[in-house]
Design a protein around this motif. Structure first.
Motif, PDB file in Angstrom:
ATOM      1  N   THR A   1      -8.534  -1.777  10.168  1.00  0.00           N
ATOM      2  CA  THR A   1      -8.482  -0.321  10.112  1.00  0.00           C
ATOM      3  C   THR A   1      -8.036   0.211  11.472  1.00  0.00           C
ATOM      4  OG1 THR A   1     -10.747   0.051  10.891  1.00  0.00           O
ATOM      5  CG2 THR A   1     -10.461  -0.360   8.528  1.00  0.00           C
ATOM      6  N   VAL A   2      -7.877   1.523  11.557  1.00  0.00           N
ATOM      7  CA  VAL A   2      -7.411   2.130  12.802  1.00  0.00           C
ATOM      8  C   VAL A   2      -8.360   1.860  13.966  1.00  0.00           C
ATOM      9  CG1 VAL A   2      -8.511   4.371  12.378  1.00  0.00           C
ATOM     10  CG2 VAL A   2      -6.433   4.265  13.763  1.00  0.00           C
ATOM     11  N   SER A   3      -9.652   1.671  13.689  1.00  0.00           N
ATOM     12  CA  SER A   3     -10.600   1.409  14.771  1.00  0.00           C
ATOM     13  C   SER A   3     -10.939  -0.072  14.903  1.00  0.00           C
ATOM     14  CB  SER A   3     -11.882   2.219  14.567  1.00  0.00           C
ATOM     15  OG  SER A   3     -12.559   1.805  13.402  1.00  0.00           O
ATOM     16  N   GLY A   4     -10.223  -0.922  14.157  1.00  0.00           N
ATOM     17  CA  GLY A   4     -10.384  -2.355  14.325  1.00  0.00           C
ATOM     18  C   GLY A   4     -11.301  -3.049  13.352  1.00  0.00           C
ATOM     19  N   HIS A   5     -11.808  -2.351  12.348  1.00  0.00           N
ATOM     20  CA  HIS A   5     -12.629  -3.019  11.344  1.00  0.00           C
ATOM     21  C   HIS A   5     -11.758  -3.973  10.517  1.00  0.00           C
ATOM     22  CE1 HIS A   5     -15.743   0.521  11.174  1.00  0.00           C
ATOM     23  NE2 HIS A   5     -15.615  -0.006  12.373  1.00  0.00           N
ATOM     24  N   PRO A   6     -12.250  -5.137  10.157  1.00  0.00           N
ATOM     25  CA  PRO A   6     -11.473  -6.022   9.292  1.00  0.00           C
ATOM     26  C   PRO A   6     -11.325  -5.425   7.897  1.00  0.00           C
ATOM     27  CG  PRO A   6     -13.671  -6.899   9.634  1.00  0.00           C
ATOM     28  CD  PRO A   6     -13.536  -5.742  10.574  1.00  0.00           C
ATOM     29  N   VAL A   7     -10.228  -5.738   7.239  1.00  0.00           N
ATOM     30  CA  VAL A   7      -9.928  -5.231   5.906  1.00  0.00           C
ATOM     31  C   VAL A   7      -9.914  -6.389   4.910  1.00  0.00           C
ATOM     32  CG1 VAL A   7      -8.180  -4.106   4.458  1.00  0.00           C
ATOM     33  CG2 VAL A   7      -8.603  -3.276   6.785  1.00  0.00           C
ATOM     34  N   ASN A   8     -10.641  -6.227   3.819  1.00  0.00           N
ATOM     35  CA  ASN A   8     -10.590  -7.194   2.722  1.00  0.00           C
ATOM     36  C   ASN A   8      -9.684  -6.653   1.624  1.00  0.00           C
ATOM     37  OD1 ASN A   8     -12.421  -8.926   3.961  1.00  0.00           O
ATOM     38  ND2 ASN A   8     -14.201  -8.043   2.928  1.00  0.00           N
ATOM     39  N   VAL A   9      -8.807  -7.499   1.107  1.00  0.00           N
ATOM     40  CA  VAL A   9      -7.894  -7.099   0.031  1.00  0.00           C
ATOM     41  C   VAL A   9      -8.139  -7.999  -1.176  1.00  0.00           C
ATOM     42  CG1 VAL A   9      -5.499  -6.785  -0.664  1.00  0.00           C
ATOM     43  CG2 VAL A   9      -6.180  -6.291   1.698  1.00  0.00           C
ATOM     44  N   THR A  10      -8.351  -7.376  -2.325  1.00  0.00           N
ATOM     45  CA  THR A  10      -8.669  -8.089  -3.556  1.00  0.00           C
ATOM     46  C   THR A  10      -7.672  -7.727  -4.653  1.00  0.00           C
ATOM     47  OG1 THR A  10     -11.021  -7.974  -2.967  1.00  0.00           O
ATOM     48  CG2 THR A  10     -10.485  -8.537  -5.256  1.00  0.00           C
ATOM     49  N   VAL A  11      -7.282  -8.707  -5.445  1.00  0.00           N
ATOM     50  CA  VAL A  11      -6.403  -8.462  -6.593  1.00  0.00           C
ATOM     51  C   VAL A  11      -7.221  -7.812  -7.704  1.00  0.00           C
ATOM     52  CG1 VAL A  11      -4.907  -9.504  -8.331  1.00  0.00           C
ATOM     53  CG2 VAL A  11      -4.957 -10.435  -5.996  1.00  0.00           C
ATOM     54  N   VAL A  12      -6.786  -6.642  -8.172  1.00  0.00           N
ATOM     55  CA  VAL A  12      -7.501  -5.941  -9.241  1.00  0.00           C
ATOM     56  C   VAL A  12      -6.682  -5.817 -10.520  1.00  0.00           C
ATOM     57  CG1 VAL A  12      -9.011  -4.642  -7.691  1.00  0.00           C
ATOM     58  CG2 VAL A  12      -6.779  -3.689  -8.309  1.00  0.00           C
ATOM     59  N   THR A  13      -5.382  -6.066 -10.454  1.00  0.00           N
ATOM     60  CA  THR A  13      -4.522  -5.954 -11.631  1.00  0.00           C
ATOM     61  C   THR A  13      -3.460  -7.048 -11.596  1.00  0.00           C
ATOM     62  OG1 THR A  13      -4.739  -3.536 -11.612  1.00  0.00           O
ATOM     63  CG2 THR A  13      -2.979  -4.448 -12.965  1.00  0.00           C
ATOM     64  N   VAL A  14      -3.280  -7.743 -12.705  1.00  0.00           N
ATOM     65  CA  VAL A  14      -2.151  -8.657 -12.883  1.00  0.00           C
ATOM     66  C   VAL A  14      -1.693  -8.520 -14.320  1.00  0.00           C
ATOM     67  CG1 VAL A  14      -1.337 -11.042 -12.884  1.00  0.00           C
ATOM     68  CG2 VAL A  14      -3.003 -10.315 -11.165  1.00  0.00           C
ATOM     69  N   ARG A  15      -0.497  -7.959 -14.507  1.00  0.00           N
ATOM     70  CA  ARG A  15       0.026  -7.787 -15.869  1.00  0.00           C
ATOM     71  C   ARG A  15       1.528  -7.528 -15.802  1.00  0.00           C
ATOM     72  NH1 ARG A  15      -3.165  -2.172 -16.841  1.00  0.00           N
ATOM     73  NH2 ARG A  15      -4.826  -3.708 -16.619  1.00  0.00           N
ATOM     74  N   PRO A  16       2.237  -7.674 -16.915  1.00  0.00           N
ATOM     75  CA  PRO A  16       3.649  -7.297 -16.911  1.00  0.00           C
ATOM     76  C   PRO A  16       3.795  -5.829 -16.508  1.00  0.00           C
ATOM     77  CG  PRO A  16       3.128  -8.566 -18.872  1.00  0.00           C
ATOM     78  CD  PRO A  16       1.812  -8.241 -18.211  1.00  0.00           C
ATOM     79  N   GLY A  17       4.763  -5.552 -15.655  1.00  0.00           N
ATOM     80  CA  GLY A  17       4.902  -4.201 -15.139  1.00  0.00           C
ATOM     81  C   GLY A  17       5.534  -3.216 -16.102  1.00  0.00           C
ATOM     82  N   CYS A  18       6.378  -3.695 -16.995  1.00  0.00           N
ATOM     83  CA  CYS A  18       7.090  -2.804 -17.918  1.00  0.00           C
ATOM     84  C   CYS A  18       6.297  -2.582 -19.197  1.00  0.00           C
ATOM     85  CB  CYS A  18       8.460  -3.375 -18.246  1.00  0.00           C
ATOM     86  SG  CYS A  18       9.567  -3.471 -16.819  1.00  0.00           S
ATOM     87  N   ALA A  19       6.523  -1.443 -19.804  1.00  0.00           N
ATOM     88  CA  ALA A  19       5.786  -1.073 -21.013  1.00  0.00           C
ATOM     89  C   ALA A  19       6.039  -2.033 -22.171  1.00  0.00           C
ATOM     90  CB  ALA A  19       6.155   0.343 -21.422  1.00  0.00           C
ATOM     91  N   THR A  20       7.161  -2.744 -22.147  1.00  0.00           N
ATOM     92  CA  THR A  20       7.454  -3.706 -23.212  1.00  0.00           C
ATOM     93  C   THR A  20       6.499  -4.899 -23.181  1.00  0.00           C
ATOM     94  OG1 THR A  20       9.002  -4.934 -21.807  1.00  0.00           O
ATOM     95  CG2 THR A  20       9.905  -3.130 -23.142  1.00  0.00           C
ATOM     96  N   GLY A  21       5.880  -5.149 -22.036  1.00  0.00           N
ATOM     97  CA  GLY A  21       5.018  -6.307 -21.889  1.00  0.00           C
ATOM     98  C   GLY A  21       5.771  -7.596 -21.669  1.00  0.00           C
ATOM     99  N   ASN A  22       7.083  -7.498 -21.518  1.00  0.00           N
ATOM    100  CA  ASN A  22       7.929  -8.679 -21.352  1.00  0.00           C
ATOM    101  C   ASN A  22       8.279  -8.845 -19.866  1.00  0.00           C
ATOM    102  OD1 ASN A  22       9.929 -10.676 -21.430  1.00  0.00           O
ATOM    103  ND2 ASN A  22      10.668  -9.987 -23.429  1.00  0.00           N
ATOM    104  N   LEU A  23       7.920  -9.979 -19.293  1.00  0.00           N
ATOM    105  CA  LEU A  23       8.203 -10.216 -17.875  1.00  0.00           C
ATOM    106  C   LEU A  23       9.692 -10.203 -17.570  1.00  0.00           C
ATOM    107  CD1 LEU A  23       5.605 -13.035 -17.107  1.00  0.00           C
ATOM    108  CD2 LEU A  23       5.508 -10.651 -16.355  1.00  0.00           C
ATOM    109  N   ALA A  24      10.515 -10.543 -18.533  1.00  0.00           N
ATOM    110  CA  ALA A  24      11.963 -10.561 -18.313  1.00  0.00           C
ATOM    111  C   ALA A  24      12.521  -9.169 -18.057  1.00  0.00           C
ATOM    112  CB  ALA A  24      12.670 -11.194 -19.514  1.00  0.00           C
ATOM    113  N   ASP A  25      11.773  -8.140 -18.442  1.00  0.00           N
ATOM    114  CA  ASP A  25      12.238  -6.763 -18.255  1.00  0.00           C
ATOM    115  C   ASP A  25      11.912  -6.203 -16.880  1.00  0.00           C
ATOM    116  OD1 ASP A  25      13.315  -6.562 -20.796  1.00  0.00           O
ATOM    117  OD2 ASP A  25      11.437  -5.855 -21.678  1.00  0.00           O
ATOM    118  N   GLY A  26      11.052  -6.867 -16.116  1.00  0.00           N
ATOM    119  CA  GLY A  26      10.726  -6.294 -14.813  1.00  0.00           C
ATOM    120  C   GLY A  26       9.642  -6.992 -14.032  1.00  0.00           C
ATOM    121  N   GLY A  27       9.244  -8.192 -14.462  1.00  0.00           N
ATOM    122  CA  GLY A  27       8.275  -8.952 -13.690  1.00  0.00           C
ATOM    123  C   GLY A  27       6.862  -8.404 -13.749  1.00  0.00           C
ATOM    124  N   TYR A  28       6.062  -8.831 -12.791  1.00  0.00           N
ATOM    125  CA  TYR A  28       4.647  -8.478 -12.756  1.00  0.00           C
ATOM    126  C   TYR A  28       4.368  -7.195 -11.979  1.00  0.00           C
ATOM    127  CZ  TYR A  28       3.201 -13.151 -14.376  1.00  0.00           C
ATOM    128  OH  TYR A  28       2.995 -14.291 -15.109  1.00  0.00           O
TER     129      TYR A  28
END
Length: 232
Positions: free
Chosen positions: A99-126
């Motif tokens: 953070t701006v004052s030097g606190h460590p930052v934890n980052v966690t994955v909260v979403t993994v899914r096809p990015g496009c509304a079709t649900g098809n990875l070929a249309d736009g990946g994750y």
């Protein structure tokens, strides 16, 4: 505006006792939300691509107006931009490690899914959603959605912790569709969206086609802006 309001308590002496009983839970919840705003620290947002990349290469996706596709905590994300690099570049978390004052930052994955509304990875990946927390206070500061990710490693799953250089996948070129209108490798990009847990985050304004490096700050979470799509 994400509401952070004050609880009102009746002043009439005859109603004071019942008024306090009715409003106490609301007051406590709102007080806690206000405290979280005050406690949140600013975290820098960086390009989600390791090495060099380009901000809004063709001038068609400025952060001031670029479409915001995703939502978190019931709100549309604060701002979005396209950051370009040819297929095969390593995609990483956009959050800084402190953070701006030097606190460590934890980052966690909260979403993994096809990015496009079709649900098809070929249309736009994750679409990979990441949440940044101030490790010193436990306060959740913001989230980022990293879209159009190719070749995602199996370890990148909901609940996984990631560092600033953990590989989330790669930039890719997907088939032309309403979700991904790209005609050549120079158009390959990551669609980045960012949101604060409370109030609004901001982006760093820059001209289309500006080159970016690993250490280039492109935005900030934990800020207290008055609305979405605002420059820092």
């Amino acid at each position: 505006m994400r509401p952070v309001t004050s609880a009102c308590v009746g002043i009439a002496s005859a109603l004071a006792a019942s008024s306090l009983l009715l409003t106490a839970p609301l007051a406590q919840a709102q007080s806690a939300r206000a405290e979280q705003v005050a406690a949140a620290e600013t975290i820098g947002v960086y390009p989600p691509i390791q090495g060099s990349s380009t901000w809004d290469r063709f001038g068609q996706s400025p952060a001031s107006s670029h479409h915001r596709v995703f939502s978190n905590w019931g709100y549309v994300n604060d701002w979005a931009v396209d950051i370009y690099q040819n297929p095969g570049a390593t995609v990483v978390s956009p959050f800084g490690s402190k953070t701006v004052s030097g606190h460590p930052v934890n980052v966690t994955v909260v979403t993994v899914r096809p990015g496009c509304a079709t649900g098809n990875l070929a249309d736009g990946g994750y679409r990979i959603g990441l949440e940044a927390t101030d490790a010193s206070t436990g306060v959740v500061v913001g989230r980022a959605d990293v879209m159009h990710v190719n070749n995602k490693p199996a370890a990148i799953a909901v609940g996984a912790g990631v560092g600033p250089w953990t590989k989330l996948g790669e930039t890719g070129r997907f088939r032309y569709s309403s979700c991904y209108q790209v005609n050549g490798d120079s158009g390959a990009h990551i669609h980045l969206e960012v949101i604060n847990k409370t109030r609004y985050s901001c982006y760093v304004s820059r001209a289309a086609g500006t080159g970016l490096a690993d250490t280039t700050v492109v935005g900030r979470v934990g800020t207290v802006n008055s609305g979405p799509q605002q420059a820092c």
